[in-house]
Scaffold this active site. Sequence first.
Site, PDB file in Angstrom:
ATOM      1  N   HIS A   1      25.070 -16.448   0.060  1.00 31.17           N
ATOM      2  CA  HIS A   1      24.661 -15.143  -0.473  1.00 31.17           C
ATOM      3  C   HIS A   1      23.583 -15.248  -1.557  1.00 31.17           C
ATOM      4  CE1 HIS A   1      26.505 -10.866  -0.566  1.00 31.17           C
ATOM      5  NE2 HIS A   1      25.219 -10.809  -0.821  1.00 31.17           N
TER       6      HIS A   1
ATOM      7  N   TYR B   1      31.732  -7.680   0.371  1.00 30.87           N
ATOM      8  CA  TYR B   1      31.477  -6.249   0.577  1.00 30.87           C
ATOM      9  C   TYR B   1      32.769  -5.444   0.750  1.00 30.87           C
ATOM     10  CZ  TYR B   1      26.482  -7.245   1.402  1.00 30.87           C
ATOM     11  OH  TYR B   1      25.168  -7.630   1.289  1.00 30.87           O
TER      12      TYR B   1
END
Length: 279
Positions: A108, A52
């Site tokens: 993820h 991110y």
Amino acid sequence: MRVRSFGATGHRVPIIGQGTWRIDAAARAEVLATLRAGIDAGMTHIDTAEMYGEAEAILGEALQGLREEMFLVSKVVPSNATRRGVVRACEQSLARLRTDRLDCYLLHWPGSHRLEETIAGFEDLRRAGKILSWGLSNFDVDDLDRALRIAGPYRIACNQVLYHLGERAIEHAVLPWCAHHGVALVGYSPFGSGDFPHPDSPGGRILARIAQAHATTPHAVALAFLTRFEHTFTIPKTSRPERAIRNAGAGTLVLTGDEVAMIEAEFPRGPRPRTLPML
């Protein structure tokens, strides 16, 4: 803010948390103010990830002096998910977050490295005290079954999946699987990544009518709908303090059976897709 058990971790976690995907696109001062406003409003469950951008570093700054109050989650990308790679990636995330531990660490999405290696890395981190629990993200039932066979029961803390009014596919099989196995389900992108129902659409008018009855917002109604099950959580993202406070208000909102039925009729879950939707 209501709290509930987060899988088998033993932690009681707010049902409405804060997401951090793309928070680095906004002004840093405003993002910091938003995160802290959300925390003050009870959203102490915060989710981030190594992919991110600057999110972990921004979050690390925001949490100074507040770490003990938080349930902090980050994620490793599949390309780093070898046994040693998981440990390295986690240590780098900890440095950016300015903390010595994560409350939960997730893969993820399913990748090419053997899941046995990834889980072994998670367990190494857990024994070292660098993570308190681990989980998965974007895992469909077949992958969840495989992870359960490898890890055994009560090891998988959560599965984080795409879940919003226009995308309810996880309700067919993933959500029941998680409920059966004591795994928390965390819905990401609960507002549809910019595709929230327009106020003038039929669905938008339904949400507005319900929101008016509860003196709240259509967005809060959507969050309450997504957390109507006893093992579900959601992590809306915003870069505006006033919106964070309104999101937190959903943590005390309980919809009536009729209101849930109205939303379900306007936003049907549709048929089960062949593959799990994800962003």
